[in-house]
Scaffold this motif. Structure first.
Motif, PDB file in Angstrom:
ATOM      1  N   ILE A  30       0.846  -1.191   0.000  1.00  0.00           N
ATOM      2  CA  ILE A  30       0.000   0.000   0.000  1.00  0.00           C
ATOM      3  C   ILE A  30       0.879   1.237   0.000  1.00  0.00           C
ATOM      4  O   ILE A  30       1.943   1.271   0.642  1.00  0.00           O
ATOM      5  N   LEU A  31       0.466   2.266  -0.728  1.00  0.00           N
ATOM      6  CA  LEU A  31       1.209   3.517  -0.827  1.00  0.00           C
ATOM      7  C   LEU A  31       0.536   4.569   0.059  1.00  0.00           C
ATOM      8  O   LEU A  31      -0.605   4.948  -0.182  1.00  0.00           O
ATOM      9  N   ILE A  32       1.257   5.010   1.102  1.00  0.00           N
ATOM     10  CA  ILE A  32       0.731   6.028   2.005  1.00  0.00           C
ATOM     11  C   ILE A  32       1.757   7.154   2.121  1.00  0.00           C
ATOM     12  O   ILE A  32       2.912   6.913   2.474  1.00  0.00           O
ATOM     13  N   ASP A  33       1.337   8.361   1.797  1.00  0.00           N
ATOM     14  CA  ASP A  33       2.210   9.541   1.871  1.00  0.00           C
ATOM     15  C   ASP A  33       3.517   9.323   1.127  1.00  0.00           C
ATOM     16  O   ASP A  33       4.604   9.669   1.609  1.00  0.00           O
ATOM     17  N   GLY A  34       3.437   8.716  -0.068  1.00  0.00           N
ATOM     18  CA  GLY A  34       4.606   8.544  -0.917  1.00  0.00           C
ATOM     19  C   GLY A  34       5.501   7.380  -0.544  1.00  0.00           C
ATOM     20  O   GLY A  34       6.532   7.168  -1.188  1.00  0.00           O
ATOM     21  N   LYS A  35       5.130   6.590   0.460  1.00  0.00           N
ATOM     22  CA  LYS A  35       5.956   5.462   0.884  1.00  0.00           C
ATOM     23  C   LYS A  35       5.142   4.181   0.841  1.00  0.00           C
ATOM     24  O   LYS A  35       3.976   4.158   1.206  1.00  0.00           O
ATOM     25  N   GLU A  36       5.797   3.097   0.373  1.00  0.00           N
ATOM     26  CA  GLU A  36       5.118   1.810   0.272  1.00  0.00           C
ATOM     27  C   GLU A  36       5.320   0.983   1.538  1.00  0.00           C
ATOM     28  O   GLU A  36       6.404   0.988   2.143  1.00  0.00           O
ATOM     29  N   TYR A  37       4.277   0.258   1.912  1.00  0.00           N
ATOM     30  CA  TYR A  37       4.326  -0.628   3.064  1.00  0.00           C
ATOM     31  C   TYR A  37       3.720  -1.966   2.673  1.00  0.00           C
ATOM     32  O   TYR A  37       2.724  -2.029   1.937  1.00  0.00           O
ATOM     33  N   GLU A  38       4.306  -3.043   3.192  1.00  0.00           N
ATOM     34  CA  GLU A  38       3.743  -4.365   2.943  1.00  0.00           C
ATOM     35  C   GLU A  38       2.586  -4.607   3.897  1.00  0.00           C
ATOM     36  O   GLU A  38       2.660  -4.290   5.085  1.00  0.00           O
ATOM     37  N   PHE A  71      -3.175  -3.644   9.631  1.00  0.00           N
ATOM     38  CA  PHE A  71      -2.525  -4.139   8.424  1.00  0.00           C
ATOM     39  C   PHE A  71      -1.035  -3.826   8.297  1.00  0.00           C
ATOM     40  O   PHE A  71      -0.372  -4.390   7.434  1.00  0.00           O
ATOM     41  N   LEU A  72      -0.487  -2.919   9.117  1.00  0.00           N
ATOM     42  CA  LEU A  72       0.918  -2.536   8.961  1.00  0.00           C
ATOM     43  C   LEU A  72       1.712  -2.895  10.204  1.00  0.00           C
ATOM     44  O   LEU A  72       1.261  -2.672  11.331  1.00  0.00           O
ATOM     45  N   SER A  73       2.917  -3.389  10.005  1.00  0.00           N
ATOM     46  CA  SER A  73       3.780  -3.757  11.131  1.00  0.00           C
ATOM     47  C   SER A  73       4.595  -2.571  11.645  1.00  0.00           C
ATOM     48  O   SER A  73       5.080  -2.601  12.780  1.00  0.00           O
ATOM     49  N   ASP A  74       4.739  -1.545  10.840  1.00  0.00           N
ATOM     50  CA  ASP A  74       5.530  -0.369  11.212  1.00  0.00           C
ATOM     51  C   ASP A  74       4.816   0.398  12.339  1.00  0.00           C
ATOM     52  O   ASP A  74       3.773   1.022  12.124  1.00  0.00           O
ATOM     53  N   LYS A  75       5.390   0.379  13.537  1.00  0.00           N
ATOM     54  CA  LYS A  75       4.762   1.002  14.709  1.00  0.00           C
ATOM     55  C   LYS A  75       4.622   2.514  14.555  1.00  0.00           C
ATOM     56  O   LYS A  75       3.747   3.131  15.163  1.00  0.00           O
ATOM     57  N   GLU A  76       5.512   3.101  13.742  1.00  0.00           N
ATOM     58  CA  GLU A  76       5.418   4.550  13.518  1.00  0.00           C
ATOM     59  C   GLU A  76       4.094   4.920  12.861  1.00  0.00           C
ATOM     60  O   GLU A  76       3.547   5.989  13.113  1.00  0.00           O
TER      61      GLU A  76
END
Length: 652
Positions: free
Chosen positions: A343-351, A491-496
């Motif tokens: 997924i693309l959020i604020d110009g950055k992709e996340y799995e 859906f995202l593992s990135d805690k930030e």
């Protein structure tokens, strides 16, 4: 005297037709002004924790045990005081235990009745006899009034009272009389209750709490973000309904929806099984689940995922429908690359942690499937037809508001949206600008239209959408964060990406000029007033302090719900305001009502004196006192009119 004033005096002359009747009422009102101010009890962020709520309500955040200590000092042992307190909190249950264990029940009745009468006298002493009389249980009203009222004409008072008590025991009414006295003490120890938001969600018993509040003698409610969500759901708003069901699923409370409110979840369960039959739904595990069987838990997980996807679709539709909400950054389903599972959020992709989206149309990701539409129509019908929920929500509207000013205190759940410099944030919505108090008033007005407006479908829909806005928008005083990161947490593992940045309000709470400005905006004297605030759990174990700005602002959310207690380190704050000052009470976790009854365990609570009044506050110093003083002025004007011949007394 002008014509309007004369007309008004003629109207109150119907109630007080003689000099004698008007004079008597002035004397009565003046005497009330000099009584001690009634005790106010403040609770917030209850979140369905019904057992702890009921216990704190019964013990008045320690007010009952304080009255016991005041009444008996060192003349009673600590064990006897605990037993007496438990009896007052849970009279029916405690008496049943005593009847099984006590060998000489008649002596126990005599001793206990004398003690309860003594406490009843003490708690009744700050009220007029008329107010106490209204609080008395009908079956024993006359007898209790005899026992708690000093009778100067009786020479041998001890013999007089003993004879009444002996008669009560002899005719087999001691048990019922003890229950009546205990409930009277509970009733009189607290004069007024303030609930500063979030009755609903997380815990299993919001319906029990609401039933209790509806029977409480004097209460007001400042809506929390979770309350407003349920109010929107009760109005039939689909996005609010989806959120309510999702949160109930997440916290293992689907039973509460089904059994507490009779909401039929079979259509959702059937849809979830058919759609996610082979999906383990690992991202949608249940928090604090009490389910006994893996099969039940697996179904709950599937229902959790099904309603979550429906929610994201409905919210996307709403955001597109209301461009004024300025929430396009929360449109996320159309940012998913279904081929790469990113997924693309604020110009950055996340799995993404989950790649199974069988109901999402790549060409139109916010469109509900036919089956999803059917599920939501069935849920909407269930919420609209739930008599108990509708009764509870009407009570929230009648007794509640977004904020309240009461006895020089400003009460609200979340925050007043501020800019970085502490000025009020200006929000533009539907072509008009609002800030401060006007923003609250605008939102509350539309929230009421969402539920009550039946003759204009467009206005009702706008109001319902604004309720959802209040629940989730960064400019909402009940939310006050840059985003509600529900999607990211699933859906995202990135805690930030899970972080939700708070409004500047929360970093400015120690700034006296900011706090004063807020008080003055709501017409509260900044020299004597306080802000009493909920919503944001105070993490005591990290050294956070609920008392801000030298006591001008109090955040009394300390984790009443078990879901927060690991974070806060305690089990909630409550506040007591009485004639001598303000007391902040912090509570340890509550085990259970059974443990409190059998083992006579009260909640261990620590008290902090926030403010002590130099002179004891009387009714005359309160909002009710202001009204009574105004009425005295009107009655004095009526007296002058009688004595000057402007009005003529009427024969009784």
């Amino acid at each position: 005297m002008n014509d309007l004033e004369l007309k008004y005096l003629k109207s109150i002359a119907n109630l007080y037709p003689t000099i004698a009747s008007a004079s008597t009422e002035i004397i009565n009102l003046q005497s009330i002004l000099n009584l001690p101010k009634g005790t106010e009890h403040f609770l917030t962020d209850i979140h369905g924790a019904d057992e702890q709520f009921l216990h704190v309500l019964k013990n008045g955040s320690g007010s009952v045990i304080r009255k016991i200590n005041d009444a008996f000092g060192n003349t009673l042992s600590s064990r006897d005081k605990k037993m007496l307190a438990t009896l007052i909190y849970y009279p029916e249950q405690k008496i049943e235990i005593v009847l099984k264990e006590e060998e000489n029940i008649e002596d126990w009745y005599k001793i206990t009745l004398h003690r309860l009468i003594q406490i009843s006298k003490r708690v009744a002493s700050k009220y007029t006899r008329s107010k106490v009389r209204k609080a008395l249980p009908k079956d024993f009203a006359y007898i209790i009034e005899e026992l708690i009222t000093e009778k100067a004409e009786v020479l041998d008072k001890e013999a007089y009272y003993n004879e009444i008590i002996n008669t009560i025991i002899r005719i087999g009414r001691a048990k019922e009389f003890i229950i009546a006295l205990s409930k009277l003490i509970q009733r009189l120890v607290i004069d007024h209750l303030h609930i500063i938001g979030d009755i609903f969600d997380r815990g299993p018993g919001p319906h029990i709490i609401m039933d209790t509040l509806m029977e409480y003698h004097s209460v007001d409610i400042q809506w929390g973000n979770h309350d407003i969500l349920w109010m929107g759901a009760a109005s039939g708003h689909l996005a609010c309904i989806a959120n309510v069901v999702r949160i109930s699923a997440k916290h293992g409370n689907l039973d509460m929806l089904e059994e507490g409110y009779g909401i039929n979840l079979i259509p959702l369960a059937t849809f979830a099984l058919n759609t996610y039959n082979d999906d383990k739904c690992k991202c949608f595990h249940i928090n604090n689940s009490s389910r006994d069987y893996d099969k039940d838990l697996d179904l709950d997980n599937k229902m959790h995922k099904a309603i979550s996807i429906i929610q994201f679709k409905l919210e996307g539709q709403l955001i597109k429908r209301r461009p004024d909400f300025q929430m396009n950054h929360r449109l996320l389903l159309d940012k998913i690359n279904f081929d790469t599972n990113r997924i693309l959020i604020d110009g950055k992709e996340y799995e993404l942690l989950d790649s199974n989206f069988p109901t999402i149309d790549r060409q139109d990701p916010y469109k509900l499937t036919v089956e999803e539409e059917q599920v939501m129509e069935r849920l909407k019908s269930a919420f609209l037809k739930c008599e108990k929920l509708q009764k509870h929500v009407r009570f929230l509207f009648s007794k509640g508001s977004l904020y309240k000013v009461y006895n020089s205190n400003l009460l609200y759940h979340g925050c007043v949206p501020l800019n970085k410099d502490g000025s009020f944030k200006t929000i533009t919505l539907f072509g008009k600008q609002y800030s401060g108090k006007a923003w609250y008033d605008f939102l509350e007005n539309y929230a009421r239209k969402a539920y009550y407006c039946e003759d204009d479908i467009e206005v009702r829909q706008k109001g319902q959408d604004i309720i959802w806005y209040i629940w989730s928008n960064e400019n909402s005083p009940l939310f006050g964060k840059t985003k509600m990161a529900t999607f990211e947490r699933y859906f995202l593992s990135d805690k930030e990406m899970h972080k939700e940045q708070k409004n500047y309000y929360y970093s400015l709470l120690e700034e006296e000029d900011v706090v004063n400005r807020i008080l003055e905006e709501f017409n509260v004297d900044s020299k004597t007033g306080h802000i009493i605030n909920g919503h944001m759990p105070v993490e005591l174990k990290k050294g956070e302090n609920p008392i801000k700005c030298n006591g001008k602002l109090l955040i009394i959310d300390g984790g009443f719900s078990k879901a927060y207690q690991r974070k806060t380190g305690i089990a909630g704050y409550t506040l007591i305001s009485n004639s001598v000052g303000l007391r902040l009470v912090s509570h340890e976790p509550f085990e259970s009502a059974e443990d409190a009854i059998v083992n006579e365990k009260d909640i261990h609570s620590d008290t902090t004196i926030v403010e002590s009044f130099s002179n004891r506050r009387c009714v005359g110093d309160t909002d009710i006192g202001k009204e009574l003083k105004e009425k005295i002025k009107e009655l004095e004007a009526l007296l002058r009119a009688y004595r000057r011949g402007t009005l003529i007394e009427k024969e009784l």
